[in-house]
Scaffold this active site. Structure first.
Site, PDB file in Angstrom:
ATOM      1  N   SER A 190      45.759  29.214  42.912  1.00 53.74           N
ATOM      2  CA  SER A 190      44.784  29.981  42.178  1.00 53.74           C
ATOM      3  C   SER A 190      43.359  29.106  42.248  1.00 53.74           C
ATOM      4  O   SER A 190      43.470  28.208  41.799  1.00 53.74           O
ATOM      5  CB  SER A 190      44.991  30.482  40.830  1.00 53.74           C
ATOM      6  OG  SER A 190      43.959  31.250  40.198  1.00 53.74           O
ATOM      7  N   TYR A 213      47.087  28.866  31.364  1.00 59.05           N
ATOM      8  CA  TYR A 213      47.668  28.956  32.580  1.00 59.05           C
ATOM      9  C   TYR A 213      47.245  28.331  33.891  1.00 59.05           C
ATOM     10  O   TYR A 213      47.752  27.812  34.776  1.00 59.05           O
ATOM     11  CB  TYR A 213      47.091  30.669  32.916  1.00 59.05           C
ATOM     12  CG  TYR A 213      47.131  31.232  34.556  1.00 59.05           C
ATOM     13  CD1 TYR A 213      48.378  31.449  34.952  1.00 59.05           C
ATOM     14  CD2 TYR A 213      46.086  31.507  35.148  1.00 59.05           C
ATOM     15  CE1 TYR A 213      48.607  31.919  36.223  1.00 59.05           C
ATOM     16  CE2 TYR A 213      46.281  31.867  36.445  1.00 59.05           C
ATOM     17  CZ  TYR A 213      47.314  31.941  37.074  1.00 59.05           C
ATOM     18  OH  TYR A 213      47.540  32.393  38.234  1.00 59.05           O
ATOM     19  N   LYS A 241      49.199  25.763  36.837  1.00 66.56           N
ATOM     20  CA  LYS A 241      48.847  26.008  38.272  1.00 66.56           C
ATOM     21  C   LYS A 241      48.651  24.458  38.795  1.00 66.56           C
ATOM     22  O   LYS A 241      49.247  23.917  39.816  1.00 66.56           O
ATOM     23  CB  LYS A 241      47.851  26.781  38.746  1.00 66.56           C
ATOM     24  CG  LYS A 241      48.137  28.300  38.474  1.00 66.56           C
ATOM     25  CD  LYS A 241      49.097  28.914  39.682  1.00 66.56           C
ATOM     26  CE  LYS A 241      49.897  30.167  39.280  1.00 66.56           C
ATOM     27  NZ  LYS A 241      51.050  30.453  40.047  1.00 66.56           N
ATOM     28  N   ARG A 269      32.125  36.959  41.737  1.00 68.89           N
ATOM     29  CA  ARG A 269      33.375  36.652  42.381  1.00 68.89           C
ATOM     30  C   ARG A 269      33.810  36.751  43.680  1.00 68.89           C
ATOM     31  O   ARG A 269      33.075  37.832  44.452  1.00 68.89           O
ATOM     32  CB  ARG A 269      34.685  37.403  41.606  1.00 68.89           C
ATOM     33  CG  ARG A 269      34.825  36.919  39.974  1.00 68.89           C
ATOM     34  CD  ARG A 269      34.654  35.333  39.757  1.00 68.89           C
ATOM     35  NE  ARG A 269      34.964  35.184  38.353  1.00 68.89           N
ATOM     36  CZ  ARG A 269      33.834  34.985  37.439  1.00 68.89           C
ATOM     37  NH1 ARG A 269      32.497  34.812  37.977  1.00 68.89           N
ATOM     38  NH2 ARG A 269      34.143  34.725  36.058  1.00 68.89           N
ATOM     39  N   ASP A 273      34.651  32.482  30.716  1.00 68.39           N
ATOM     40  CA  ASP A 273      34.254  32.753  31.843  1.00 68.39           C
ATOM     41  C   ASP A 273      33.092  31.807  32.548  1.00 68.39           C
ATOM     42  O   ASP A 273      32.434  31.246  31.960  1.00 68.39           O
ATOM     43  CB  ASP A 273      33.320  34.146  31.738  1.00 68.39           C
ATOM     44  CG  ASP A 273      34.229  35.404  32.310  1.00 68.39           C
ATOM     45  OD1 ASP A 273      35.045  35.023  32.963  1.00 68.39           O
ATOM     46  OD2 ASP A 273      33.748  36.656  32.038  1.00 68.39           O
TER      47      ASP A 273
HETATM   48  P1  NAD Z   1      52.804  39.583  38.847  1.00 68.65           P
HETATM   49  O1  NAD Z   1      52.982  39.442  37.545  1.00 68.65           O
HETATM   50  O2  NAD Z   1      52.625  41.130  39.663  1.00 68.65           O
HETATM   51  O3  NAD Z   1      54.067  38.933  39.868  1.00 68.65           O
HETATM   52  C1  NAD Z   1      54.715  37.976  39.444  1.00 68.65           C
HETATM   53  C2  NAD Z   1      56.331  38.510  39.396  1.00 68.65           C
HETATM   54  O4  NAD Z   1      57.041  37.162  39.020  1.00 68.65           O
HETATM   55  C3  NAD Z   1      56.651  39.565  38.220  1.00 68.65           C
HETATM   56  O5  NAD Z   1      57.252  40.456  39.336  1.00 68.65           O
HETATM   57  C4  NAD Z   1      57.404  39.027  37.390  1.00 68.65           C
HETATM   58  O6  NAD Z   1      58.483  39.667  36.765  1.00 68.65           O
HETATM   59  C5  NAD Z   1      57.932  37.685  38.059  1.00 68.65           C
HETATM   60  N1  NAD Z   1      58.272  36.473  37.237  1.00 68.65           N
HETATM   61  C6  NAD Z   1      57.439  35.781  36.458  1.00 68.65           C
HETATM   62  N2  NAD Z   1      58.186  34.745  35.755  1.00 68.65           N
HETATM   63  C7  NAD Z   1      59.603  34.912  36.246  1.00 68.65           C
HETATM   64  C8  NAD Z   1      60.880  34.145  35.917  1.00 68.65           C
HETATM   65  N3  NAD Z   1      60.703  33.093  34.936  1.00 68.65           N
HETATM   66  N4  NAD Z   1      61.779  34.407  36.742  1.00 68.65           N
HETATM   67  C9  NAD Z   1      61.767  35.269  37.823  1.00 68.65           C
HETATM   68  N5  NAD Z   1      60.760  36.178  37.749  1.00 68.65           N
HETATM   69  C10 NAD Z   1      59.368  36.149  37.161  1.00 68.65           C
HETATM   70  O7  NAD Z   1      51.567  38.874  39.634  1.00 68.65           O
HETATM   71  P2  NAD Z   1      50.674  38.524  40.882  1.00 68.65           P
HETATM   72  O8  NAD Z   1      49.404  39.121  40.699  1.00 68.65           O
HETATM   73  O9  NAD Z   1      51.751  39.157  41.888  1.00 68.65           O
HETATM   74  O10 NAD Z   1      50.687  36.910  41.294  1.00 68.65           O
HETATM   75  C11 NAD Z   1      51.700  36.226  42.056  1.00 68.65           C
HETATM   76  C12 NAD Z   1      51.418  34.920  41.985  1.00 68.65           C
HETATM   77  O11 NAD Z   1      50.117  34.570  42.223  1.00 68.65           O
HETATM   78  C13 NAD Z   1      51.510  34.213  40.499  1.00 68.65           C
HETATM   79  O12 NAD Z   1      51.835  33.070  40.578  1.00 68.65           O
HETATM   80  C14 NAD Z   1      49.987  34.110  40.039  1.00 68.65           C
HETATM   81  O13 NAD Z   1      49.787  33.140  39.400  1.00 68.65           O
HETATM   82  C15 NAD Z   1      49.355  33.904  41.353  1.00 68.65           C
HETATM   83  N6  NAD Z   1      47.858  34.406  41.499  1.00 68.65           N
HETATM   84  C16 NAD Z   1      47.503  35.625  40.987  1.00 68.65           C
HETATM   85  C17 NAD Z   1      46.408  36.037  41.099  1.00 68.65           C
HETATM   86  C18 NAD Z   1      45.968  37.616  40.699  1.00 68.65           C
HETATM   87  O14 NAD Z   1      44.787  37.723  40.319  1.00 68.65           O
HETATM   88  N7  NAD Z   1      46.829  38.518  40.653  1.00 68.65           N
HETATM   89  C19 NAD Z   1      45.226  35.348  41.432  1.00 68.65           C
HETATM   90  C20 NAD Z   1      45.743  33.887  41.870  1.00 68.65           C
HETATM   91  C21 NAD Z   1      46.930  33.245  41.678  1.00 68.65           C
HETATM   92  C1  WQD Z   2      35.935  39.193  37.273  1.00 68.41           C
HETATM   93  C2  WQD Z   2      34.489  39.303  36.588  1.00 68.41           C
HETATM   94  C3  WQD Z   2      34.374  38.888  34.455  1.00 68.41           C
HETATM   95  C4  WQD Z   2      36.608  42.316  33.186  1.00 68.41           C
HETATM   96  C5  WQD Z   2      40.940  35.780  36.696  1.00 68.41           C
HETATM   97  C6  WQD Z   2      41.738  34.649  36.387  1.00 68.41           C
HETATM   98  C7  WQD Z   2      41.983  33.812  37.895  1.00 68.41           C
HETATM   99  C8  WQD Z   2      42.757  34.673  38.806  1.00 68.41           C
HETATM  100  C9  WQD Z   2      42.118  35.888  38.842  1.00 68.41           C
HETATM  101  C10 WQD Z   2      44.968  34.393  38.462  1.00 68.41           C
HETATM  102  C11 WQD Z   2      34.178  38.396  35.655  1.00 68.41           C
HETATM  103  C12 WQD Z   2      34.078  40.403  34.724  1.00 68.41           C
HETATM  104  C13 WQD Z   2      36.027  41.533  33.799  1.00 68.41           C
HETATM  105  C14 WQD Z   2      36.112  43.424  32.383  1.00 68.41           C
HETATM  106  C15 WQD Z   2      34.088  42.213  32.943  1.00 68.41           C
HETATM  107  N1  WQD Z   2      44.070  35.221  38.286  1.00 68.41           N
HETATM  108  N2  WQD Z   2      34.731  41.567  33.871  1.00 68.41           N
HETATM  109  N3  WQD Z   2      34.795  43.259  32.586  1.00 68.41           N
HETATM  110  O1  WQD Z   2      37.889  35.982  35.428  1.00 68.41           O
HETATM  111  O2  WQD Z   2      37.474  35.666  37.830  1.00 68.41           O
HETATM  112  O3  WQD Z   2      39.784  35.419  37.420  1.00 68.41           O
HETATM  113  O4  WQD Z   2      41.666  36.642  37.680  1.00 68.41           O
HETATM  114  O5  WQD Z   2      45.120  33.327  39.138  1.00 68.41           O
HETATM  115  O6  WQD Z   2      42.863  32.967  37.247  1.00 68.41           O
HETATM  116  O7  WQD Z   2      40.926  33.817  35.519  1.00 68.41           O
HETATM  117  O8  WQD Z   2      38.807  37.529  37.201  1.00 68.41           O
HETATM  118  O9  WQD Z   2      38.843  40.125  37.075  1.00 68.41           O
HETATM  119  O10 WQD Z   2      38.959  38.918  34.961  1.00 68.41           O
HETATM  120  O11 WQD Z   2      36.913  39.073  36.156  1.00 68.41           O
HETATM  121  O12 WQD Z   2      32.847  42.304  33.076  1.00 68.41           O
HETATM  122  O13 WQD Z   2      36.667  44.156  31.729  1.00 68.41           O
HETATM  123  O14 WQD Z   2      34.469  40.669  36.134  1.00 68.41           O
HETATM  124  O15 WQD Z   2      33.552  38.294  33.331  1.00 68.41           O
HETATM  125  O16 WQD Z   2      32.559  37.847  35.926  1.00 68.41           O
HETATM  126  P1  WQD Z   2      38.380  36.062  36.996  1.00 68.41           P
HETATM  127  P2  WQD Z   2      38.332  38.898  36.516  1.00 68.41           P
END
Ligand code: NAD
Ligand code: WQD
Length: 336
Positions: free
Chosen positions: A125, A149, A153, A229, A293
């Protein structure tokens, strides 16, 4: 390739599974449903017209995990999505996050070693960069996560890099920026019970489920004072995994890529674009800044463009239109 997908029922995995199946890969999914439901797997099967092998397994349960490797001989690669991902929750429950994300990953890495699997794609991430000195940010920027978190990562990346060196694994680490939107079919999308991220929140306000969006500060040093973002369409992100798997079949080593567009949008721009998609203005008010933030962070995706042959194709309109279609056609997500 025969690919094991951890977290296979989640948001990003569901979209990725469709793209991988379309390329002829064979998938084995595991998930413990701590943040998903089986319905997403069924819908992926419907869309792709293919049956999926699925195991309800927690990565913390070593015998159950090893049983999957035992039964599914000849796994060629693992894509590791499974993790807990809510920043705020990780601050309140750090031990749960470290146990699930770190111990879970270690169990997976050990099972891979035991069963001789040495190709790996990791869901990292942009959060590992914290508040970077320069944006757009390149992959060699300082790792400086600012919450539990993000620390999980960054730690998993390091463990993986060390393990890969010792055991000759080939790994691709993808650092996603802000994934948004849904599959064009409107059948799969993001389904949070309480949205922690901007776009699902805006979407629920647009649908009348919540009253208004609170904009976290309008005094940032950005174009309009609200946070900027790099939002990336979920289908573009899914396709990056196909490219990562291709990379593993023709190159050896450790590769790290930013997955973003390189183009940023402010909170107000996102709210306005969503209003256009849903046909009415989305109500909002400006509130205080959210703890932790940052003003702005964008990807420099040129390394992924050049080395993976991957480039984001969808723009803002596609992101908000697809998110709205999913919201409108599935007002209760998968839980109907
Ligand atoms: P998500 O929660 O929809 O998917 C993650 C899945 O992993 C879920 O289905 C959950 O049930 C499963 N899971 C969690 N812990 C587990 C365990 N111990 N054993 C088996 N299954 C387990 O999330 P997502 O948005 O699809 O994210 C997928 C990956 O991408 C994650 O590693 C997350 O950290 C990373 N990521 C997500 C974002 C985002 O904003 N969505 C951004 C950057 C990175
Ligand atoms: C986006 C923008 C907020 C909600 C997070 C995690 C990052 C990654 C993606 C997993 C920011 C603003 C948000 C609201 C708002 N996840 N905001 N009102 O913070 O960039 O990233 O998700 O890896 O690790 O930190 O994403 O969608 O929360 O926010 O004004 O109700 O929206 O301040 O500027 P962020 P976000």
């Amino acid at each position: 390739m025969k690919i094991l997908i951890t977290g296979g029922a989640g948001y990003i995995a569901s979209h990725t599974n469709i793209e991988l199946l379309a390329q002829g890969h064979e998938l084995v999914l595991i998930d413990n449903f701590c943040n998903s439901v089986f319905e997403s797997v069924k819908r992926v099967e419907n869309i792709s017209g293919k049956n999926l092998k699925f195991y309800e397994v927690d990565l913390l349960d070593i015998p159950a995990l090893e049983n999957v490797f035992e039964k599914e001989q000849n796994i060629d690669a693992v894509i590791h999505f499974a993790a807990l991902k809510a920043v705020g929750e990780s601050v309140e429950q750090p031990l749960r996050y470290y146990e699930n994300n770190i111990t879970g990953s270690l169990n997976l890495y050990k099972a891979m070693k035991k069963y001789g699997v040495n190709n790996f794609v990791f869901s990292s991430s942009a959060t590992v960069y914290g508040d970077p000195e320069e944006t757009p940010v390149k992959e060699n920027a300082r790792i400086d996560a600012t919450n539990p978190y993000g620390h999980t990562k960054a730690m998993m990346e390091q463990i993986l890099i060390d393990a890969a060196k010792a055991m000759d694994w080939n790994i691709v680490i993808l650092r996603y920026f802000n994934p948004v939107g849904a599959h064009g079919s409107g059948k799969i999308g993001e389904d949070p019970e309480y949205p922690a991220n901007l776009l699902p929140f805006v979407s629920q306000v647009a649908a009348g489920i919540r009253e208004k969006v609170v904009v976290f500060g309008d005094d940032w040093d950005t174009i309009d004072g609200t946070g900027v973002r790099d939002y990336i369409h979920i289908v573009d992100l899914a396709k990056a995994h196909v490219k990562a798997i291709d990379k593993l079949s023709n190159a050896k080593g450790t590769f790290i890529y930013n997955i973003g567009t390189g183009r940023g949008y402010s909170v107000l721009e996102m709210i306005k674009a969503f209003g256009k998609a849903c046909g009415h203005e989305v109500p909002y008010e400006v509130g205080p800044r959210r703890d932790g933030d940052i003003a702005e962070v964008l990807a420099d995706p040129s390394k992924a463009n050049n080395e993976l042959g991957w480039k984001a194709e969808y723009g803002l309109e596609d992101m908000v239109n697809s998110a709205w279609k999913w919201q409108k056609e599935n007002p209760k997500g998968y839980r109907e």
